[in-house]
Structures are given as structure tokens and as C-alpha cells.
Design a protein around this motif. Structure first.
Motif, short mmCIF file in Angstrom:
data_model
loop_
_atom_site.label_atom_id
_atom_site.label_comp_id
_atom_site.label_asym_id
_atom_site.label_seq_id
_atom_site.Cartn_x
_atom_site.Cartn_y
_atom_site.Cartn_z
N PRO A 36 4.90 3.57 -9.55
CA PRO A 36 3.84 2.68 -9.09
C PRO A 36 3.12 3.29 -7.88
CG PRO A 36 5.82 1.42 -9.56
CD PRO A 36 6.20 2.87 -9.66
N ARG A 56 -6.04 -1.91 -0.50
CA ARG A 56 -5.21 -2.99 -1.06
C ARG A 56 -6.10 -4.11 -1.59
NH1 ARG A 56 -1.69 -1.67 3.24
NH2 ARG A 56 -2.62 -3.24 4.61
N MET A 59 -7.52 -2.95 -4.90
CA MET A 59 -6.47 -2.97 -5.92
C MET A 59 -6.18 -4.40 -6.35
SD MET A 59 -3.93 -0.09 -4.28
CE MET A 59 -2.66 -0.21 -5.53
N GLU A 63 -6.53 -5.85 -10.08
CA GLU A 63 -5.43 -6.59 -10.73
C GLU A 63 -5.92 -7.91 -11.28
OE1 GLU A 63 -0.76 -7.77 -9.87
OE2 GLU A 63 -2.02 -7.03 -8.24
N LEU A 68 -4.90 -3.61 -13.57
CA LEU A 68 -3.66 -3.15 -12.95
C LEU A 68 -2.65 -4.28 -12.95
CD1 LEU A 68 -5.10 -1.43 -9.71
CD2 LEU A 68 -4.61 -0.33 -11.90
N HIS A 69 -1.39 -3.93 -12.77
CA HIS A 69 -0.38 -4.97 -12.54
C HIS A 69 0.72 -4.40 -11.66
CE1 HIS A 69 3.09 -3.72 -15.11
NE2 HIS A 69 2.16 -3.05 -15.75
N SER A 70 1.47 -5.30 -11.04
CA SER A 70 2.54 -4.91 -10.12
C SER A 70 3.88 -5.10 -10.80
CB SER A 70 2.49 -5.74 -8.85
OG SER A 70 1.24 -5.62 -8.20
N ARG A 77 1.11 -0.35 -7.78
CA ARG A 77 0.58 -0.90 -9.02
C ARG A 77 0.50 0.19 -10.09
NH1 ARG A 77 -1.60 -3.77 -4.90
NH2 ARG A 77 -1.90 -6.02 -5.18
N THR A 80 -2.76 -1.25 -16.65
CA THR A 80 -2.50 -2.01 -17.87
C THR A 80 -3.17 -1.29 -19.04
OG1 THR A 80 -4.51 -3.31 -17.61
CG2 THR A 80 -2.50 -4.16 -16.55
#
Length: 403
Positions: A36, A56, A59, A63, A68-70, A77, A80
Motif C-alpha cells: 500500500p 492525503r 488520495m 478513494e 483507490l481503497h485502503s 492505499r 481498485t
């Protein structure tokens, strides 16, 4: 090569150049190390003079857009499927093949005159050079043309069928006939089939043969119970029927002396053609050549045993893969399925990069690379593209240049 665009629409929002550059840097970093990506690392990779706090915020916006995903509770991140898709379609910079790789592909695909060997070599080269799984479909029957056919008696009712397709490819097949044929009868059957079907695709030959057999059956059904005024010693269905000249035969409408349905010799030829080109007899024939599937076990995102089991089962069953590859034959150029875009759950964590290959300007098959979604698309795409061109050139008897 693709240059970074100024803006891209995503849903109802527009991503500016700064957001796109950060997304590009994040995807490339994640593809490179598989971890990540956090704001500090992205600040170094992006080349933008932005604070970690600003990054941030960007990002977080990416998301929210589903790009994106965490994973877990990490501050970093990962992209996707939608993020990968935007990256591949808009932000990717494709790299040309290195000369040593191009030479290896060219030498590998020009070392044999056998099409089956070349398809196997293409699959193996794709696997070895990408360290993923290489797949190549066999030429589709409907795209393969019959040039010549011969029948050779082996023993009793066993007959060897020898047929040439696409100018240079020779195929052998053993069939079992309903009766014993003499060499002269086999030659007559071959002459008839060559005169009728030479130059036609194998698929059209099969359909035409089935249609002719059905019509013969209908003609014979129409003849049954019909009072035919024939000379003494002549019965309907005898080969001599087609040699009766000047004889007044009272036949039902649509049944004329001289048609294949009235001559057992020609009918036997059609029946042998049905056996020779019957798709049911080829059920066990491989639809594609797959090499290097064990390479997929080396990727962390595919290392889960249940995930691997599901993937290998899908590859062994073939039906889903063939359906997916068949879709690729309908489009030009390189096609990419990322994750769930394939429509098959077993491929949710995989990407498939494919390109069709052609013989005599006709698309006959597809080849590609199967790997994790975290693959180096900028390298895999040219491998697939160039291999497809080289394989088509190698299979094309009229080709004089590899590209």
C-alpha cells in the motif's frame, strides 16, 4: 505511447492533472513493490511539490471516486479495478520491447513449419518472458479453409483421411466407415469432395454435408412407396441410375436422376466427409494451449489456496476461458480484462491481456497473458501485441515479413 492528459471525467466529477499524476504515481509504485502506498512515498514519486497533507486529501478524493481503497487499517492505499482501468486507458506509457526479447520471439516462432508447434511455442514464450501464464487458442474451424482431401484404406472399415488446409497445413484423421471401400471408390469420393468443397471453410463444409445428408434422407423417404416405372433389373438407388440416358423415369417432383441422393457412391462420399469433419469426434481436442499457470502461484495476491484452487479449476474446465477469449476475437488490437471485468469470479484478482492473430487477413485465434491485476501493463501489452503479429506472420504462407 500515451502522454498525461490535463483532465479526465470520472462519474460526475473531473480529475485535474494533479490528481491524475498522483494516481499514476500510486499505481506504478504499487505495481512495482506490491505494498500500500502512503502519502510520504507518493510525495517522492509524483514529482509534485505538495505536502503530505495535500496528497492525503487528494488520495481521499480518489478513494471517494472508487479509484483507490485502503486495505485493513493501513494509511496507504492501493488501486481498485476502476483505478487500474483509468490508469491503463488514460495514463499508461507503453514501453517498446527490448531487442533481445524481440529476437527471442522472432527466432522461436520462425523455427517450425508446423502450426501446432508454433502455437505451443508462442504460449511458452509468453509465459517465460512475462513469468505469468501464456495462452493461445487454436485456429477456429470456421476460419480454416479446406484445400484438398484424400482417403486411404487401412484395414477393413478403417480409413485414413488426409486433408490440407490453408495452403500448407496437413492433417490426418482415422475414421470408421459402415462398409469396406475399394481404392477406386475412395478416390472417387475424394474427387467428388474436392470438386465441391475445395476452398470452403471447414465449418461451412460440415454444415453443407449435414444439409446434403438430410436432403438425401428426405429424397429417399419420398421415393419409398412410389411406383417407379424402371427398366427390368434397375432399382432406385443403384449407382446405375445416374447412367440411364434417354429412359423415361416417373420420379416424384424434386427427385431427379443424377443428384447425389440418387447415387450411392456419392452419398458414401458425403457420409465419409461427415465422419472426417464431425466436430463431435473432436470433443477431446484442446481449444487452447496454456503454459506457465504455476507461475501464478508466485504472486502474493494469488497465493491464497482457495483463490488458486478456484482459478486452476476455471483454467482446467476451459469453457469460461474460451468464452472470454472468443470475445477478444471480435475486437481489434490489444484487449484487457481487469479483475471482475471478465465476468468470472475465479478471475476477480487476475488480468487478461490479449490480442487476436490473423492468417491471410482473417482473424483465426487469440493469444494472451494471464496474471495478477498488479502486473506491469506497460511491458505485458507490447509482448502480447508483438507475439500476435509474429505468430500470424509465421502461420501465413504468403507472408514475407514478421511484422
Amino acid at each position: 505511447m500515451l502522454n498525461l492528459v490535463a483532465e479526465v471525467g470520472v462519474g460526475n466529477q473531473v480529475l485535474n492533472e494533479r490528481s491524475l499524476q498522483l494516481l499514476k504515481a500510486l499505481v506504478e509504485r504499487y505495481i512495482s513493490d506490491g505494498q500500500p502506498v502512503g502519502s510520504r512515498a507518493l510525495s517522492k514519486d509524483s514529482g509534485l511539490k505538495l505536502s503530505p497533507a495535500t496528497i492525503r486529501n487528494v488520495m481521499a478524493d480518489l478513494e471517494d471516486l472508487g479509484l483507490l481503497h485502503s486495505p485493513h487499517t493501513s494509511a496507504g492505499r492501493v488501486p481498485t479495478v476502476s483505478g487500474y482501468r483509468l490508469f491503463v486507458d488514460t495514463l499508461l506509457t507503453v514501453k517498446p520491447l527490448e531487442s533481445k526479447d524481440l529476437t527471442r520471439l522472432y527466432q522461436g516462432l520462425s523455427g517450425s513449419d508446423d502450426s501446432s508447434d508454433m502455437i505451443g511455442v508462442a504460449s511458452r514464450l509468453l509465459s517465460e518472458l512475462t513469468q505469468m501464464a501464456g495462452v493461445v487458442t487454436l485456429p477456429k474451424r470456421e476460419r480454416v479453409c479446406l484445400r484438398h482431401i484424400e482417403f486411404l484404406s487401412l484395414s477393413n472399415t478403417r480409413v485414413l483421411v488426409i486433408f490440407v488446409t490453408n495452403e500448407q497445413e496437413v492433417h490426418n484423421k482415422i475414421i470408421h466407415t459402415a462398409k469396406v471401400f475399394s481404392p477406386a471408390e475412395l478416390q472417387q469420393a475424394a474427387n467428388y469432395l474436392n470438386s465441391i468443397y475445395s476452398g470452403h471453410s471447414l465449418d461451412s463444409v460440415r454444415k453443407s454435408v449435414l444439409k446434403e445428408l438430410q436432403e438425401d434422407q428426405e429424397r429417399m423417404t419420398n421415393l419409398s412407396g412410389t411406383d417407379l416405372h424402371l427398366p427390368e433389373g434397375c432399382r432406385a438407388g443403384k449407382p446405375g441410375m445416374t447412367n440411364l440416358s434417354g429412359t423415361d423415369l416417373h420420379l416424384p417432383e424434386g427427385c431427379q436422376a443424377g443428384k447425389p441422393g440418387m447415387n450411392h457412391g456419392l452419398l458414401d462420399a458425403v457420409k465419409m466427409a461427415q465422419l472426417a469433419f464431425d466436430q463431435d469426434n473432436d470433443k477431446d481436442k484442446d481449444d487452447y494451449v496454456l503454459t506457465g499457470e504455476t507461475n501464478l502461484m508466485g504472486f502474493s495476491e494469488l497465493s491464497d489456496m482457495e483463490r488458486l484452487k478456484s482459478l486452476f479449476e476455471a483454467l482446467s474446465q476451459k469453457q469460461g476461458v474460451i468464452h472470454l477469449l472468443d470475445q477478444c476475437m471480435k475486437a481489434d488490437g490489444v484487449q484487457i480484462f481487469i479483475g471482475e471485468e471478465s465476468g468470472y469470479r475465479a478471475f476477480d484478482h487476475c488480468s487478461l491481456v490479449t490480442s487476436s492473430y490473423s492468417v491471410s487477413d482473417q482473424v483465426v485465434g487469440v493469444l494472451g497473458v494471464i496474471g495478477p491485476t498488479r502486473m506491469a501493463y506497460e511491458k505485458i501489452i507490447p509482448f502480447v501485441d508483438v507475439t500476435a503479429k509474429l505468430l500470424g506472420a509465421a502461420l501465413n504462407p504468403k507472408s514475407t515479413a514478421p511484422l
